[in-house]
Scaffold this motif. Structure first.
Motif, PDB file in Angstrom:
ATOM      1  N   MET A 293       0.829  -1.205   0.000  1.00 21.52           N
ATOM      2  CA  MET A 293       0.000   0.000   0.000  1.00 21.52           C
ATOM      3  C   MET A 293       0.866   1.258   0.000  1.00 21.52           C
ATOM      4  SD  MET A 293      -3.085   1.037  -0.090  1.00 21.52           S
ATOM      5  CE  MET A 293      -3.967  -0.426   0.424  1.00 21.52           C
ATOM      6  N   TRP A 294       1.909   1.248   0.847  1.00 25.27           N
ATOM      7  CA  TRP A 294       2.795   2.409   0.880  1.00 25.27           C
ATOM      8  C   TRP A 294       3.510   2.596  -0.452  1.00 25.27           C
ATOM      9  CZ3 TRP A 294       2.803   6.472   3.665  1.00 25.27           C
ATOM     10  CH2 TRP A 294       2.341   6.432   4.987  1.00 25.27           C
ATOM     11  N   PHE A 295       3.881   1.481  -1.101  1.00 26.55           N
ATOM     12  CA  PHE A 295       4.529   1.581  -2.400  1.00 26.55           C
ATOM     13  C   PHE A 295       3.608   2.224  -3.429  1.00 26.55           C
ATOM     14  CE2 PHE A 295       5.187  -0.365  -6.606  1.00 26.55           C
ATOM     15  CZ  PHE A 295       6.472   0.095  -6.877  1.00 26.55           C
ATOM     16  N   LEU A 296       2.303   1.861  -3.373  1.00 20.49           N
ATOM     17  CA  LEU A 296       1.346   2.432  -4.311  1.00 20.49           C
ATOM     18  C   LEU A 296       1.174   3.924  -4.069  1.00 20.49           C
ATOM     19  CD1 LEU A 296      -0.790   2.109  -6.519  1.00 20.49           C
ATOM     20  CD2 LEU A 296      -2.438   1.504  -4.740  1.00 20.49           C
TER      21      LEU A 296
ATOM     22  N   LYS B 275      -7.954  -7.443  -8.490  1.00 23.56           N
ATOM     23  CA  LYS B 275      -6.886  -6.668  -7.858  1.00 23.56           C
ATOM     24  C   LYS B 275      -6.440  -5.517  -8.752  1.00 23.56           C
ATOM     25  CE  LYS B 275      -2.438  -7.144  -5.527  1.00 23.56           C
ATOM     26  NZ  LYS B 275      -1.362  -8.082  -5.115  1.00 23.56           N
ATOM     27  N   LEU B 276      -6.362  -5.775 -10.064  1.00 23.67           N
ATOM     28  CA  LEU B 276      -5.976  -4.725 -11.005  1.00 23.67           C
ATOM     29  C   LEU B 276      -7.000  -3.590 -11.020  1.00 23.67           C
ATOM     30  CD1 LEU B 276      -4.007  -3.762 -13.190  1.00 23.67           C
ATOM     31  CD2 LEU B 276      -5.334  -5.089 -14.855  1.00 23.67           C
ATOM     32  N   HIS B 277      -8.277  -3.928 -10.935  1.00 22.77           N
ATOM     33  CA  HIS B 277      -9.329  -2.894 -10.904  1.00 22.77           C
ATOM     34  C   HIS B 277      -9.149  -1.984  -9.693  1.00 22.77           C
ATOM     35  CE1 HIS B 277     -11.958  -6.124 -13.079  1.00 22.77           C
ATOM     36  NE2 HIS B 277     -11.086  -5.559 -13.899  1.00 22.77           N
ATOM     37  N   ARG B 278      -8.925  -2.600  -8.542  1.00 25.29           N
ATOM     38  CA  ARG B 278      -8.808  -1.803  -7.312  1.00 25.29           C
ATOM     39  C   ARG B 278      -7.561  -0.926  -7.335  1.00 25.29           C
ATOM     40  NH1 ARG B 278      -9.869  -6.819  -3.237  1.00 25.29           N
ATOM     41  NH2 ARG B 278      -7.851  -7.339  -4.133  1.00 25.29           N
ATOM     42  N   VAL B 279      -6.443  -1.497  -7.762  1.00 25.78           N
ATOM     43  CA  VAL B 279      -5.190  -0.730  -7.780  1.00 25.78           C
ATOM     44  C   VAL B 279      -5.285   0.424  -8.777  1.00 25.78           C
ATOM     45  CG1 VAL B 279      -2.735  -0.855  -8.346  1.00 25.78           C
ATOM     46  CG2 VAL B 279      -3.786  -2.666  -6.990  1.00 25.78           C
ATOM     47  N   TRP B 280      -5.869   0.181  -9.933  1.00 25.93           N
ATOM     48  CA  TRP B 280      -5.988   1.247 -10.941  1.00 25.93           C
ATOM     49  C   TRP B 280      -6.903   2.365 -10.446  1.00 25.93           C
ATOM     50  CZ3 TRP B 280      -3.763   3.101 -15.146  1.00 25.93           C
ATOM     51  CH2 TRP B 280      -4.475   3.973 -15.954  1.00 25.93           C
ATOM     52  N   ALA B 281      -8.030   2.018  -9.877  1.00 19.64           N
ATOM     53  CA  ALA B 281      -8.951   3.051  -9.378  1.00 19.64           C
ATOM     54  C   ALA B 281      -8.304   3.870  -8.265  1.00 19.64           C
ATOM     55  CB  ALA B 281     -10.246   2.405  -8.879  1.00 19.64           C
ATOM     56  N   LEU B 282      -7.577   3.191  -7.362  1.00 25.55           N
ATOM     57  CA  LEU B 282      -6.904   3.914  -6.286  1.00 25.55           C
ATOM     58  C   LEU B 282      -5.806   4.822  -6.839  1.00 25.55           C
ATOM     59  CD1 LEU B 282      -6.582   4.402  -3.262  1.00 25.55           C
ATOM     60  CD2 LEU B 282      -5.038   2.429  -3.178  1.00 25.55           C
ATOM     61  N   ALA B 283      -5.058   4.339  -7.832  1.00 27.61           N
ATOM     62  CA  ALA B 283      -3.989   5.151  -8.410  1.00 27.61           C
ATOM     63  C   ALA B 283      -4.547   6.397  -9.091  1.00 27.61           C
ATOM     64  CB  ALA B 283      -3.182   4.309  -9.404  1.00 27.61           C
ATOM     65  N   ILE B 284      -5.610   6.243  -9.865  1.00 23.67           N
ATOM     66  CA  ILE B 284      -6.206   7.398 -10.549  1.00 23.67           C
ATOM     67  C   ILE B 284      -6.753   8.398  -9.537  1.00 23.67           C
ATOM     68  CG2 ILE B 284      -8.129   8.119 -12.021  1.00 23.67           C
ATOM     69  CD1 ILE B 284      -5.850   6.980 -13.599  1.00 23.67           C
ATOM     70  N   SER B 285      -7.411   7.902  -8.491  1.00 21.17           N
ATOM     71  CA  SER B 285      -7.966   8.817  -7.488  1.00 21.17           C
ATOM     72  C   SER B 285      -6.870   9.549  -6.725  1.00 21.17           C
ATOM     73  CB  SER B 285      -8.883   8.058  -6.524  1.00 21.17           C
ATOM     74  OG  SER B 285      -8.168   7.049  -5.841  1.00 21.17           O
TER      75      SER B 285
ATOM     76  N   CYS C 213     -12.323   1.647   1.199  1.00 20.36           N
ATOM     77  CA  CYS C 213     -13.307   0.961   2.036  1.00 20.36           C
ATOM     78  C   CYS C 213     -14.072  -0.110   1.262  1.00 20.36           C
ATOM     79  CB  CYS C 213     -14.272   1.975   2.663  1.00 20.36           C
ATOM     80  SG  CYS C 213     -15.408   2.768   1.521  1.00 20.36           S
ATOM     81  N   SER C 214     -13.943  -0.130  -0.078  1.00 18.72           N
ATOM     82  CA  SER C 214     -14.568  -1.180  -0.893  1.00 18.72           C
ATOM     83  C   SER C 214     -13.554  -2.230  -1.331  1.00 18.72           C
ATOM     84  CB  SER C 214     -15.222  -0.561  -2.135  1.00 18.72           C
ATOM     85  OG  SER C 214     -16.092   0.479  -1.795  1.00 18.72           O
ATOM     86  N   TRP C 215     -12.385  -2.225  -0.725  1.00 20.97           N
ATOM     87  CA  TRP C 215     -11.276  -3.053  -1.200  1.00 20.97           C
ATOM     88  C   TRP C 215     -11.584  -4.545  -1.138  1.00 20.97           C
ATOM     89  CZ3 TRP C 215      -7.275  -0.719  -3.521  1.00 20.97           C
ATOM     90  CH2 TRP C 215      -6.135  -1.464  -3.799  1.00 20.97           C
ATOM     91  N   THR C 216     -12.242  -4.979  -0.071  1.00 17.53           N
ATOM     92  CA  THR C 216     -12.515  -6.413   0.097  1.00 17.53           C
ATOM     93  C   THR C 216     -13.988  -6.767  -0.042  1.00 17.53           C
ATOM     94  OG1 THR C 216     -12.687  -6.101   2.503  1.00 17.53           O
ATOM     95  CG2 THR C 216     -10.529  -6.711   1.619  1.00 17.53           C
ATOM     96  N   THR C 217     -14.860  -5.777  -0.081  1.00 17.40           N
ATOM     97  CA  THR C 217     -16.297  -6.070  -0.105  1.00 17.40           C
ATOM     98  C   THR C 217     -16.857  -6.156  -1.515  1.00 17.40           C
ATOM     99  OG1 THR C 217     -16.772  -3.702   0.144  1.00 17.40           O
ATOM    100  CG2 THR C 217     -16.686  -5.031   2.148  1.00 17.40           C
TER     101      THR C 217
ATOM    102  N   PHE D 133     -18.023  -1.359 -10.461  1.00 13.53           N
ATOM    103  CA  PHE D 133     -18.116  -0.527  -9.269  1.00 13.53           C
ATOM    104  C   PHE D 133     -17.036   0.549  -9.267  1.00 13.53           C
ATOM    105  CE2 PHE D 133     -17.685   0.541  -4.779  1.00 13.53           C
ATOM    106  CZ  PHE D 133     -19.012   0.589  -4.362  1.00 13.53           C
ATOM    107  N   MET D 134     -15.796   0.177  -9.547  1.00 19.97           N
ATOM    108  CA  MET D 134     -14.705   1.148  -9.545  1.00 19.97           C
ATOM    109  C   MET D 134     -14.846   2.142 -10.688  1.00 19.97           C
ATOM    110  SD  MET D 134     -13.071   0.415  -6.869  1.00 19.97           S
ATOM    111  CE  MET D 134     -12.940  -0.930  -5.705  1.00 19.97           C
ATOM    112  N   ALA D 135     -15.305   1.688 -11.849  1.00 23.46           N
ATOM    113  CA  ALA D 135     -15.514   2.608 -12.971  1.00 23.46           C
ATOM    114  C   ALA D 135     -16.610   3.619 -12.649  1.00 23.46           C
ATOM    115  CB  ALA D 135     -15.866   1.821 -14.230  1.00 23.46           C
TER     116      ALA D 135
END
Length: 524
Positions: free
Chosen positions: A1-4, A48-58, A123-127, A135-137
């Motif tokens: 997470m810190w790396f991201l 996992k790719l969906h979550r990481v990409w959405a977090l990176a863009i945000s 907060c939607s990472w695991t749910t 959802f991320m889009a």
């Protein structure tokens, strides 16, 4: 997470060095939309790719918004900066020009949206695993629509983006909701808002027919006839009153909060409700000075009724999430009450309360989501004793409960104090009723905290009682930092807000005393 996080900050810094500062707004408007389109092109099973990409863009968007704030210098003579326009025409018959710009008011709304979006992803990472791509889009699409609505300087473009923000929220409740009535709640949200907006579009077209333009920069200097103002004001007010929401058009909000996911509730309480008060402040209070003075006592009466009613209703809730939802109705009623005192102090206090509520209420919904992930219930009678095994969670809930009840050294305290000062200068009876609501806010905040944290733990509800994990902890840290910063140093917001609000409402202050009052003044 810190790396991201470190990678996104480094990428954001690289983008800032390659992009000119004057084009930052353009990139902020487009980047979340670009991220949503890229998400739709990804494989559907790459969760996992969906979550990481959405977090990176945000996170990159947040860095760009922070840089926009750092480069923004409030100006008393020219409040809007970085105005950009897009023109389109058809054979010389139809010409559409979309204008976007920022002043102090829209800048803080953009910052609030950008700060809450990474938290909604986390907060939607695991749910959200079954529909993670959609959802991320939708989260990124909603962010882009909100950015456009808060910066739109054309009434028709604001209307389109205002309505476009409904579709992602509708789908977010339908996809991410966990309750059996989530479809009903999603339809309530859309139907209530659409019915209110049906009155706004004809009024905008009437303004266009008289002024020949729907540009806010031109309409604000238009001389509207008093009789026409009384009609046009209602069209905009009805649309924004549903979004706030004001009593009696508030019934969609508790239903939507209860059935939505944690991310949906965070964005709904933190940003989407602010679209209504932003519209009232930007358009109603800036364009129709005569109608504001004429209908102001009526709106204040409705706000007082909503403030007392929502506070008493919050006290009798047995569902933790619905309790936080009804407290949002009460706080937004305080915002509209201060706005229609039509004083600079009231408008600045109401705007600061919008920001304070945009921090405290999402934090409380994050607390509810953390409890629900462990106990799978939101009923207060099954909750209790969280302090025994969840000390870190108990501290977070305590801090944001204090913020919700407007304790000193929290941003809500100063915001409500400014609102109450403006109400006192306007009417003493209104202040007395508002103070009753302040006492009730302390009652339901401490009562809910005591029910959740103290007492004996319920083993049949908490089968796997555990404190906040690392991801949940880092969701709360930014909100804690913003609460401390705005509570100790509020001048960072108040100075810039005063410049913009004073500029746009000089005419309203000049005509407030001469315009006739409605029958509702007798109720105050």
């Amino acid at each position: 997470m810190w790396f991201l996080v470190t990678s996104c900050c480094g990428l954001g810094t690289a983008l800032l060095t390659s992009f000119p500062i004057e084009n930052l707004l353009r990139y902020i408007l487009v980047l979340p939309l670009f991220g949503a389109f890229v998400l739709c092109a990804m494989p559907g099973n790459a969760v996992k790719l969906h979550r990481v990409w959405a977090l990176a863009i945000s996170l990159i968007t947040l860095v760009l918004c922070t840089s926009l704030w750092a480069s923004f210098v409030p100006c008393a003579t020219e409040p809007f900066q970085q105005v950009i326009g897009f023109s389109a025409g058809w054979q010389g018959l139809v010409l559409v020009r979309l204008e976007f710009g920022i002043d102090s008011l829209s800048l803080w709304m953009i910052l609030l949206t950008a700060a809450l979006m990474p938290l909604a992803v986390l907060c939607s990472w695991t749910t959200q695993t079954s529909h993670s791509m959609s959802f991320m889009a939708l989260l990124l699409l909603l962010e882009s629509c909100l950015f456009g609505a808060f910066t739109a300087l054309d009434l028709l473009s604001f209307y389109v983006l205002y309505e476009c923000s409904l579709l992602p929220m509708f789908l977010l409740i339908g996809l991410g909701g966990s309750g059996p009535r989530k479809v009903r709640a999603a339809y309530l949200l859309v139907l209530y808002t659409l019915v209110g907006s049906l009155a706004m579009l004809p009024c905008m077209l009437l303004m266009w027919s008289q002024a020949g333009s729907t540009s806010f920069l031109l309409l604000v200097h238009e001389n509207w006839e008093p009789a026409r103002q009384l009609v046009l004001w209602w069209g905009l007010f009805l649309a924004f009153a549903v979004k706030v929401p004001m009593i009696p058009v508030h019934l969609w909000l508790p239903e939507a909060h209860v059935e939505a996911s944690t991310a949906g509730s965070v964005l709904l309480a933190g940003v989407l409700l602010k679209l209504g008060t932003y519209g009232l402040l930007r358009f109603n209070l800036s364009l129709f000075d005569y109608a504001n003075a004429y209908y102001g006592p009526l709106v204040m009466c409705l706000s007082l009724i909503g403030l007392i009613y929502a506070s008493l209703t919050t006290l009798r809730q047995v569902d933790f999430k619905k309790l936080v939802a009804y407290s949002s109705v009460a706080h937004m009623s305080m915002v509209t009450l201060a706005l229609f005192t039509m004083s600079d102090l009231g408008m600045i206090g109401a705007t600061f309360l919008m920001l304070a509520h945009g921090i405290a209420s999402p934090a409380l919904f994050l607390c509810v989501g953390s409890l629900y992930d462990r106990s799978h219930t939101k009923a207060l009678k099954y909750l209790g004793g969280a302090a025994t095994a969840m000390p870190l969670f108990s501290i977070m809930l305590f801090v944001f409960s204090l913020c919700n009840m407007a304790m000193p050294l929290t941003p809500s305290f100063l915001a409500e104090f400014l609102c109450l000062c403006s109400i006192f200068a306007h009417n003493g009876a209104a202040l007395f009723l508002a103070l009753i609501a302040v006492v009730l806010a302390a009652a339901y905040s401490m009562w809910a905290y005591a029910r959740v944290v103290h007492g004996m733990p319920k083993p049949y509800a908490f089968k796997a009682l555990a404190d906040l994990n690392r991801r949940e902890f880092w969701c709360f840290v930014p909100l804690i930092l913003m609460t401390i910063w705005l509570g100790i140093k509020p001048n960072a917001v108040l100075d810039s807000l005063s410049t913009s609000i004073t500029f746009w409402h000089q005419a309203s202050l000049a005509t407030k005393e001469t315009a006739p009052a409605t029958w509702a003044l007798a109720l105050l």
